[in-house]
Design a protein around this motif. Structure first.
Motif, mmCIF file in Angstrom:
data_model
loop_
_atom_site.group_PDB
_atom_site.id
_atom_site.type_symbol
_atom_site.label_atom_id
_atom_site.label_comp_id
_atom_site.label_asym_id
_atom_site.label_seq_id
_atom_site.Cartn_x
_atom_site.Cartn_y
_atom_site.Cartn_z
ATOM 1 N N PHE A 139 0.823 -1.216 0.000
ATOM 2 C CA PHE A 139 0.000 0.000 0.000
ATOM 3 C C PHE A 139 0.852 1.260 0.000
ATOM 4 O O PHE A 139 0.498 2.264 -0.608
ATOM 5 C CB PHE A 139 -0.981 -0.014 1.172
ATOM 6 C CG PHE A 139 -2.217 -0.804 0.855
ATOM 7 C CD1 PHE A 139 -3.136 -0.319 -0.054
ATOM 8 C CD2 PHE A 139 -2.443 -2.034 1.443
ATOM 9 C CE1 PHE A 139 -4.271 -1.040 -0.370
ATOM 10 C CE2 PHE A 139 -3.567 -2.777 1.125
ATOM 11 C CZ PHE A 139 -4.481 -2.279 0.220
ATOM 12 N N ARG A 169 -5.360 -8.644 -7.699
ATOM 13 C CA ARG A 169 -6.367 -7.592 -7.787
ATOM 14 C C ARG A 169 -6.310 -6.776 -6.508
ATOM 15 O O ARG A 169 -6.108 -7.310 -5.419
ATOM 16 C CB ARG A 169 -7.752 -8.193 -7.979
ATOM 17 C CG ARG A 169 -7.826 -8.976 -9.280
ATOM 18 C CD ARG A 169 -9.205 -9.504 -9.494
ATOM 19 N NE ARG A 169 -10.081 -8.427 -9.932
ATOM 20 C CZ ARG A 169 -11.177 -8.623 -10.666
ATOM 21 N NH1 ARG A 169 -11.535 -9.832 -11.015
ATOM 22 N NH2 ARG A 169 -11.922 -7.617 -11.025
ATOM 23 N N ILE A 170 -6.496 -5.469 -6.654
ATOM 24 C CA ILE A 170 -6.417 -4.564 -5.505
ATOM 25 C C ILE A 170 -7.423 -4.999 -4.446
ATOM 26 O O ILE A 170 -7.194 -4.890 -3.243
ATOM 27 C CB ILE A 170 -6.653 -3.111 -5.958
ATOM 28 C CG1 ILE A 170 -6.128 -2.125 -4.928
ATOM 29 C CG2 ILE A 170 -8.087 -2.827 -6.258
ATOM 30 C CD1 ILE A 170 -4.719 -1.728 -5.179
ATOM 31 N N LYS A 171 -8.523 -5.579 -4.893
ATOM 32 C CA LYS A 171 -9.545 -6.118 -4.015
ATOM 33 C C LYS A 171 -8.959 -7.156 -3.041
ATOM 34 O O LYS A 171 -9.237 -7.132 -1.837
ATOM 35 C CB LYS A 171 -10.628 -6.739 -4.896
ATOM 36 C CG LYS A 171 -11.517 -7.774 -4.295
ATOM 37 C CD LYS A 171 -12.472 -8.276 -5.370
ATOM 38 C CE LYS A 171 -13.077 -9.615 -4.980
ATOM 39 N NZ LYS A 171 -14.024 -10.110 -5.991
ATOM 40 N N ILE A 174 -6.736 -5.452 -0.430
ATOM 41 C CA ILE A 174 -7.505 -4.781 0.619
ATOM 42 C C ILE A 174 -8.047 -5.792 1.622
ATOM 43 O O ILE A 174 -8.111 -5.541 2.817
ATOM 44 C CB ILE A 174 -8.652 -3.955 -0.008
ATOM 45 C CG1 ILE A 174 -8.066 -2.790 -0.796
ATOM 46 C CG2 ILE A 174 -9.622 -3.453 1.060
ATOM 47 C CD1 ILE A 174 -9.087 -1.974 -1.537
ATOM 48 N N LEU A 175 -8.415 -6.957 1.107
ATOM 49 C CA LEU A 175 -9.013 -7.967 1.968
ATOM 50 C C LEU A 175 -7.967 -8.796 2.711
ATOM 51 O O LEU A 175 -8.288 -9.553 3.610
ATOM 52 C CB LEU A 175 -9.911 -8.894 1.133
ATOM 53 C CG LEU A 175 -11.086 -8.205 0.432
ATOM 54 C CD1 LEU A 175 -11.800 -9.180 -0.493
ATOM 55 C CD2 LEU A 175 -12.066 -7.626 1.442
ATOM 56 N N PHE B 139 -13.127 1.823 3.785
ATOM 57 C CA PHE B 139 -12.336 0.590 3.713
ATOM 58 C C PHE B 139 -12.917 -0.505 4.579
ATOM 59 O O PHE B 139 -12.862 -1.685 4.239
ATOM 60 C CB PHE B 139 -10.874 0.873 4.074
ATOM 61 C CG PHE B 139 -10.099 1.386 2.899
ATOM 62 C CD1 PHE B 139 -9.815 0.550 1.832
ATOM 63 C CD2 PHE B 139 -9.703 2.713 2.835
ATOM 64 C CE1 PHE B 139 -9.132 1.019 0.731
ATOM 65 C CE2 PHE B 139 -9.018 3.189 1.733
ATOM 66 C CZ PHE B 139 -8.730 2.343 0.676
ATOM 67 N N ILE B 142 -15.718 -1.925 2.633
ATOM 68 C CA ILE B 142 -15.201 -2.729 1.522
ATOM 69 C C ILE B 142 -14.701 -4.077 2.022
ATOM 70 O O ILE B 142 -14.964 -5.119 1.429
ATOM 71 C CB ILE B 142 -14.085 -1.969 0.779
ATOM 72 C CG1 ILE B 142 -14.676 -0.751 0.064
ATOM 73 C CG2 ILE B 142 -13.358 -2.877 -0.215
ATOM 74 C CD1 ILE B 142 -13.655 0.193 -0.509
ATOM 75 N N ARG B 143 -13.980 -4.063 3.163
ATOM 76 C CA ARG B 143 -13.484 -5.335 3.708
ATOM 77 C C ARG B 143 -14.622 -6.260 4.075
ATOM 78 O O ARG B 143 -14.540 -7.469 3.899
ATOM 79 C CB ARG B 143 -12.609 -5.075 4.940
ATOM 80 C CG ARG B 143 -11.201 -4.710 4.561
ATOM 81 C CD ARG B 143 -10.171 -4.920 5.635
ATOM 82 N NE ARG B 143 -9.002 -4.158 5.233
ATOM 83 C CZ ARG B 143 -8.813 -2.881 5.533
ATOM 84 N NH1 ARG B 143 -9.674 -2.234 6.291
ATOM 85 N NH2 ARG B 143 -7.748 -2.250 5.091
ATOM 86 N N ILE B 152 -14.579 -4.529 -7.184
ATOM 87 C CA ILE B 152 -14.624 -3.380 -6.278
ATOM 88 C C ILE B 152 -13.644 -2.313 -6.756
ATOM 89 O O ILE B 152 -13.179 -1.495 -5.996
ATOM 90 C CB ILE B 152 -14.308 -3.758 -4.808
ATOM 91 C CG1 ILE B 152 -12.936 -4.424 -4.728
ATOM 92 C CG2 ILE B 152 -15.390 -4.592 -4.186
ATOM 93 C CD1 ILE B 152 -12.374 -4.426 -3.319
ATOM 94 N N ASP B 153 -13.328 -2.373 -8.048
ATOM 95 C CA ASP B 153 -12.402 -1.397 -8.597
ATOM 96 C C ASP B 153 -12.984 0.010 -8.532
ATOM 97 O O ASP B 153 -12.262 0.992 -8.481
ATOM 98 C CB ASP B 153 -12.058 -1.760 -10.039
ATOM 99 C CG ASP B 153 -11.450 -3.154 -10.123
ATOM 100 O OD1 ASP B 153 -10.710 -3.514 -9.194
ATOM 101 O OD2 ASP B 153 -11.739 -3.875 -11.093
ATOM 102 N N ILE B 170 -11.175 3.038 -6.743
ATOM 103 C CA ILE B 170 -10.527 2.556 -5.524
ATOM 104 C C ILE B 170 -9.151 3.204 -5.381
ATOM 105 O O ILE B 170 -8.663 3.488 -4.289
ATOM 106 C CB ILE B 170 -10.447 1.007 -5.550
ATOM 107 C CG1 ILE B 170 -10.221 0.454 -4.149
ATOM 108 C CG2 ILE B 170 -9.393 0.511 -6.478
ATOM 109 C CD1 ILE B 170 -11.487 0.135 -3.442
ATOM 110 N N ILE B 174 -7.530 4.949 -2.055
ATOM 111 C CA ILE B 174 -6.254 4.567 -1.449
ATOM 112 C C ILE B 174 -5.350 5.779 -1.296
ATOM 113 O O ILE B 174 -4.605 5.909 -0.328
ATOM 114 C CB ILE B 174 -5.567 3.479 -2.309
ATOM 115 C CG1 ILE B 174 -6.375 2.184 -2.232
ATOM 116 C CG2 ILE B 174 -4.136 3.240 -1.860
ATOM 117 C CD1 ILE B 174 -5.839 1.074 -3.107
#
Lengths: 454, 454
Positions: A139, A169-171, A174-175, B139, B142-143, B152-153, B170, B174
């Motif tokens: 990040f 994937r950025i997804k 994040i997760l 965030f 989103i999580r 989730i882009d 996204i 960020i």
């Protein structure tokens, strides 16, 4: 616009979507440079990207060179390459001088890949991570370098040799746990394009894998750049246009119809038309060859247009079906035997139906002629004529579907573009051979009549 | 596969890309259900999405119903709707019973939108935020909800009424300050599709705006769902196929060429072929009408195929050019006057060139005939014949380009699909009128000959 109120214009433009601004420029081309110099430079670049080539040329010509430099530097590298490609060599050289050293290097390297290759669509603006980075570090890197990137929806993981290991994937980032290392969250199922791959192939890969961006590597799996799906949408459109134009029997225009100059429009069209015309002259020779038969049975000539067009129509139907099926990947060269079997059966069935209608039509007209409703032009040999026309139709439609379906496959096999074997070409082929079929069949049925006349 | 070693198979499948698994199923259809039940359910859904409809049907038929239920529930709502749409009503009802209550509601609502509308492409799987959320809260959301989302882009910001306020990439989240509120980072430049918009229109909007997903709203700006660009790539391909098939003079197959059953293939093709055949019969009537002139000057018949094909080729060239230009938005209905002017000029120029070649050809053959190299079939009237053929070509090519270019615009104006006015139709139109032009022009030049014969 013409009040000259710069501040008001700026405010108006900032509240618009880039597609609206592009439409504005399309409608009022005289204000192009005013609009482009008022816009913030990153938005100007977005507008520039979607304008057509003529508007782009005007802008580069009219804008102050410092502004042009800013605009070109702001443009994503792939779109910049695309634009430069369209200009004369001398202009390219001048414009490349305006670029920052870094951007210049990128542009020159992209210009080195063949047209229609994935290399030309590549952008060097992506985020890559080492396999040793943690999610938290990732990040940090994204925050630092991500500002200037075209997309950060997907980031790429490379090993110490620069080889591509995986895309994430950025997804998923994040997760993920902040302390996890990249090699713990990669799944090693990476799909990459080769820099020399065909753009058409890239479009298929995007379709089948549900990605918004794909990494591009060289032959040694070194990550060179990425391709984003929005460029693929343009590729699909361009291919569609080129295929359509070839199917219509013209060279690809490569410019919008209304923008291309008249001499160029004629030049693109006249070539194939003349070639087709010269080939079609063989029909006159064939007709002349059968002049005696025609004189003996003038009614044979009445059905020449009908027979020729039936062959042409069935041929163009078969050829566009197969060209389309090959373009979207439904039919491969190895399927040739299945296609041939299908088309021979189709040709016999369709030809049989048309042949039957043709015979009935002649019989019906004979009935009307015999009852004095019309002047009798078929004479006593109407049954033979009807049979000749009917069987010719079966043969011509069979031959049309057969050659219409096989020609695109043969062309592809030879490495040529199947779309060139379009309707007009198949028609010309079928026209000449159709006449020969017609007179041969007529000879069988009307033999007696020809002998009498001789 | 046939060793029955489940664990080995599972491991093999997990190491493959979904496109490879789809290819595997294509090649070995007999193992379809075994492969699909071994795969993890979310990967099975991804494979299912890209299989063709026949493979999909087989899977649903062969798989255990609990597994089918899991698969259908896992499928993104838009792809599920697309699949159900292809099935008989009764089967749809049974399958919908297998869905979770929530998924059932979504599917039924998507099935309520017209085919070819944006509504059908919509997925309800997206993340939305309130304008009062902070970036940190965003965030968290989103999580929490992002795991199940197709993408989730981009996330969407709505106000307290559920109205769409903005979309945020996204990337921007960020890069933003964690304490910033949504209304501080929105730019209010949102591009949304209406749920009733045409899918073709959506494809244009994606192309012009460089997005990977777009929000879909109803007439009151309430956010209903999103459309992702990968679905648009499929739409573009489908449209391309349909247009091509219409241009080839067949109904759209709507199934891959090799999969469609033979009776259905014939049924899709025979309709237009018969209609064209019946229209083309008018050429026989026209030829019969000029029977006397033909008998007086049998050499006139030699050039009938040449003249007809020249009209047809120039007409199909013009019509595909205009259909293509309209499809990609380069030519609008309001441009009809500019198009007509261009095409009349093109027709005259192209016709002039072909007419000149035609005259030269007849003159050259006359020369060879006069010197005994070939049998003389033109007689003393060769100059008149050459002029008749030459001027006819100008007229026929002019008429071909004119009608070929105007017919697609007229059809569009009337609300029909311009692609229907394809090459075969223009050819048929030009064939009949071309014959009339030919015999009229011939009458002017060969008048004397006809009078003599009478």
């Amino acid at each position: 616009l013409n009040t000259g109120d710069e501040a008001a214009l700026q405010e108006l433009l900032n509240s618009q979507n880039i597609s609206d601004i592009a439409a504005l420029i399309d409608e009022y081309p005289e204000y192009t440079s005013q609009v482009m110099s008022t816009l913030a430079v990153h938005r100007a670049a977005s507008v520039f990207k979607i304008l057509d080539i003529n508007a782009q040329k005007t802008i580069v010509r009219e804008l102050h060179s410092s502004r042009t430099a800013a605009l070109l530097n702001e443009l994503p590298a792939d779109d910049r390459t695309d634009f430069l490609e369209e200009l004369p060599k001398k202009v390219i050289r001048d414009l490349i001088k305006l670029l920052d050293p870094e951007e210049r290097k990128i542009t020159l390297s992209l210009l080195g890949y063949p047209e229609d290759s994935v290399g030309r669509l590549m952008t060097p603006e992506y985020v890559y991570l080492s396999i040793h980075n943690t999610v938290a570090q990732a990040f940090e890197i994204i925050r630092k370098v991500g500002v200037h990137m075209e997309t950060i929806d997907v980031v790429y993981v490379v090993n110490e040799h620069g080889e591509l290991v995986d895309d994430i994937r950025i997804k998923d980032l994040i997760l993920a746990e902040p302390h996890a290392r990249m090699d713990q969250i990669t799944d090693d199922r990476v799909i990459a394009l080769n820099v020399h791959d065909d753009q058409e192939h890239a479009s298929q890969v995007f379709k089948m894998n549900n990605r918004v961006a794909l990494p591009v590597t060289d032959d040694y799996n070194i990550l060179l750049g990425i391709v984003t799906i929005d460029d693929i949408l343009w590729v699909a459109d361009e291919e569609y246009s080129e295929d359509m134009q070839k199917i219509g029997g013209t060279e690809a225009l490569n410019e919008p119809y209304l923008n291309i100059s008249f001499p160029k429009l004629i030049q693109k069209r006249v070539g194939w038309l003349v070639i087709l015309f010269l080939s079609e002259m063989l029909t006159s020779s064939a007709m002349q060859f059968f002049a005696k038969e025609l004189e003996a049975a003038i009614m044979l000539s009445f059905f020449v247009p009908l027979i020729m067009s039936s062959g042409g129509n069935s041929g163009s139907q078969a050829s566009t079906l197969i060209i389309q099926a090959m373009t979207v990947g439904e039919v491969r060269l190895s399927d040739w035997w299945r296609v041939m079997r299908r088309e021979i059966l189709s040709g016999l069935t369709l030809g049989g139906i048309l042949g039957f209608i043709g015979f009935v039509r002649i019989a019906f007209w004979h009935y009307m002629m015999a009852h004095g409703i019309m002047q009798d032009v078929y004479g006593e040999h109407w049954i033979e004529l009807g049979l000749a026309v009917g069987f010719t139709l079966v043969g011509v439609v069979l031959w049309g579907t057969f050659s219409g379906s096989m020609l695109p496959m043969v062309l592809k096999k030879l490495g040529a573009d199947p779309a060139v074997s379009s309707a007009p070409f198949v028609s010309t082929l079928v026209d000449v051979t159709g006449l020969i079929i017609y007179f041969s069949v007529a000879y069988i049925f009307l033999h007696q009549l020809f002998v009498q006349a001789a």
